[in-house]
Write a protein that holds these residues in place. Structure first.
Motif, PDB file in Angstrom:
ATOM      1  N   PRO A   1      28.076 102.445   0.716  1.00 33.34           N
ATOM      2  CA  PRO A   1      28.215 103.870   1.165  1.00 33.34           C
ATOM      3  C   PRO A   1      27.536 103.955   2.519  1.00 33.34           C
ATOM      4  N   VAL A   2      28.100 104.443   3.422  1.00 34.35           N
ATOM      5  CA  VAL A   2      27.573 104.463   4.879  1.00 34.35           C
ATOM      6  C   VAL A   2      27.670 105.943   5.187  1.00 34.35           C
ATOM      7  N   GLY A   3      28.517 106.766   4.689  1.00 34.92           N
ATOM      8  CA  GLY A   3      28.584 108.169   5.054  1.00 34.92           C
ATOM      9  C   GLY A   3      29.050 109.174   4.145  1.00 34.92           C
ATOM     10  N   PHE A   4      29.252 110.218   4.302  1.00 38.85           N
ATOM     11  CA  PHE A   4      29.695 111.575   3.598  1.00 38.85           C
ATOM     12  C   PHE A   4      30.480 112.494   4.631  1.00 38.85           C
ATOM     13  N   VAL A   5      31.516 112.700   4.061  1.00 36.32           N
ATOM     14  CA  VAL A   5      32.624 113.869   4.807  1.00 36.32           C
ATOM     15  C   VAL A   5      32.999 114.925   3.997  1.00 36.32           C
ATOM     16  N   MET A   6      32.744 116.299   4.235  1.00 33.27           N
ATOM     17  CA  MET A   6      33.454 117.329   3.301  1.00 33.27           C
ATOM     18  C   MET A   6      34.325 118.201   3.995  1.00 33.27           C
ATOM     19  N   ALA A   7      35.429 118.397   3.848  1.00 36.17           N
ATOM     20  CA  ALA A   7      36.354 119.412   4.304  1.00 36.17           C
ATOM     21  C   ALA A   7      36.602 120.605   3.352  1.00 36.17           C
ATOM     22  N   GLY A   8      36.857 121.852   4.028  1.00 36.74           N
ATOM     23  CA  GLY A   8      37.042 122.819   3.077  1.00 36.74           C
ATOM     24  C   GLY A   8      38.587 123.433   3.232  1.00 36.74           C
ATOM     25  N   PHE A   9      39.303 123.758   2.504  1.00 35.81           N
ATOM     26  CA  PHE A   9      40.758 124.430   2.334  1.00 35.81           C
ATOM     27  C   PHE A   9      40.639 125.616   1.720  1.00 35.81           C
ATOM     28  N   ASP A  10      40.436 126.694   2.349  1.00 34.78           N
ATOM     29  CA  ASP A  10      40.431 128.119   1.843  1.00 34.78           C
ATOM     30  C   ASP A  10      41.571 128.972   2.405  1.00 34.78           C
ATOM     31  N   PRO A  11      42.720 128.877   1.815  1.00 37.00           N
ATOM     32  CA  PRO A  11      43.936 129.922   2.596  1.00 37.00           C
ATOM     33  C   PRO A  11      43.625 131.345   2.484  1.00 37.00           C
ATOM     34  N   ALA A  12      42.536 131.675   1.617  1.00 36.63           N
ATOM     35  CA  ALA A  12      42.466 133.113   1.280  1.00 36.63           C
ATOM     36  C   ALA A  12      41.316 133.567   2.348  1.00 36.63           C
ATOM     37  N   ALA A  13      40.724 132.547   2.952  1.00 33.69           N
ATOM     38  CA  ALA A  13      39.496 132.950   3.823  1.00 33.69           C
ATOM     39  C   ALA A  13      39.814 134.208   4.770  1.00 33.69           C
ATOM     40  N   LYS A  14      38.820 134.980   4.858  1.00 33.37           N
ATOM     41  CA  LYS A  14      38.968 136.180   5.860  1.00 33.37           C
ATOM     42  C   LYS A  14      38.855 135.700   7.356  1.00 33.37           C
ATOM     43  N   ALA A  15      38.304 134.583   7.693  1.00 30.58           N
ATOM     44  CA  ALA A  15      38.155 134.245   9.207  1.00 30.58           C
ATOM     45  C   ALA A  15      39.051 133.080   8.995  1.00 30.58           C
ATOM     46  N   ASP A  16      39.844 133.039   9.921  1.00 38.40           N
ATOM     47  CA  ASP A  16      40.937 131.800  10.127  1.00 38.40           C
ATOM     48  C   ASP A  16      40.444 130.686  10.222  1.00 38.40           C
ATOM     49  N   PHE A  17      39.182 130.608  11.012  1.00 41.52           N
ATOM     50  CA  PHE A  17      38.818 128.980  11.211  1.00 41.52           C
ATOM     51  C   PHE A  17      37.923 128.537   9.759  1.00 41.52           C
TER      52      PHE A  17
ATOM     53  N   LEU B   1      36.236 121.196   8.666  1.00 42.58           N
ATOM     54  CA  LEU B   1      35.375 120.132   8.561  1.00 42.58           C
ATOM     55  C   LEU B   1      34.049 120.784   8.558  1.00 42.58           C
ATOM     56  N   TRP B   2      33.748 120.659   7.266  1.00 43.66           N
ATOM     57  CA  TRP B   2      32.475 121.318   6.440  1.00 43.66           C
ATOM     58  C   TRP B   2      31.202 120.475   6.698  1.00 43.66           C
ATOM     59  N   ARG B   3      31.344 119.178   6.686  1.00 44.28           N
ATOM     60  CA  ARG B   3      30.062 118.485   6.641  1.00 44.28           C
ATOM     61  C   ARG B   3      30.561 117.095   7.038  1.00 44.28           C
ATOM     62  N   LEU B   4      29.664 116.464   8.026  1.00 43.40           N
ATOM     63  CA  LEU B   4      29.709 114.989   7.972  1.00 43.40           C
ATOM     64  C   LEU B   4      28.259 114.387   8.239  1.00 43.40           C
ATOM     65  N   ASN B   5      27.961 113.525   7.585  1.00 41.33           N
ATOM     66  CA  ASN B   5      26.640 112.890   7.202  1.00 41.33           C
ATOM     67  C   ASN B   5      26.922 111.217   7.468  1.00 41.33           C
ATOM     68  N   ILE B   6      26.344 110.506   8.434  1.00 45.38           N
ATOM     69  CA  ILE B   6      26.341 109.407   8.677  1.00 45.38           C
ATOM     70  C   ILE B   6      25.013 108.635   8.507  1.00 45.38           C
ATOM     71  N   ALA B   7      24.797 107.769   7.473  1.00 45.81           N
ATOM     72  CA  ALA B   7      23.551 107.321   7.537  1.00 45.81           C
ATOM     73  C   ALA B   7      22.809 106.714   8.791  1.00 45.81           C
TER      74      ALA B   7
END
Length: 150
Positions: free
Chosen positions: A58-74, A79-85
């Motif tokens: 394990p060297v890192g962590f990435v998390m994306a978010g996919f929410d077609p119903a979100a009020k804000a288009d962005f 790309l929700w989170r990126l953590n590299i040790a």
């Protein structure tokens, strides 16, 4: 030559994921993996959390978010989170994680992906701009919003 892979977060690797910590000077720019996983836990239909592995380490962590119903288009594809040790930075793991999230967005037939960051010296702005993200001029909760066309 090392082999970079992604792994879903499971009961067998969640502790490894939570052990990933960015450099102390970067902590003001990104939440911990544990906080990220808590957010993912309460939004499993939106969150896409993955552990970044180098030959199984394990060297890192990435998390994306996919929410077609979100009020804000962005916030429909971001790309929700990126953590590299801390001791693993500068080896291409962050780039790998971002590209993996972009690939997942393409697989889901998204046209753009967004990222937000806290502005400031030592922050991730240059990293994301080098990868092709472009600032939109928007702020979200005092964070810079940028997008990339897929």
């Amino acid at each position: 030559m090392t082999t970079l892979t992604l792994a879903e977060i499971t009961k067998d690797n969640v502790e490894d994921a939570c052990d990933i910590a960015v450099a102390k000077r970067q902590r003001r720019f990104v939440d911990s993996v544990a906080e990220s996983l808590a957010e993912a836990y309460v939004q499993p239909e939106v969150a896409w959390p993955r552990l970044i592995l180098d030959d199984g380490e394990p060297v890192g962590f990435v998390m994306a978010g996919f929410d077609p119903a979100a009020k804000a288009d962005f916030l429909r594809c971001w790309l929700w989170r990126l953590n590299i040790a801390a001791g693993k930075q500068g080896r291409g793991y962050g780039r790998f994680g971002v590209h993996a999230a972009l690939d997942e967005a393409r697989r889901r037939e998204q046209k753009t992906m967004s990222v937000c960051w806290v502005p400031g010296k030592g922050g991730p702005e240059e990293f994301y701009l080098r990868l092709g993200f472009r600032k939109t001029g928007q702020l979200h909760e005092k964070e810079v919003v940028a997008t990339i066309t897929l």
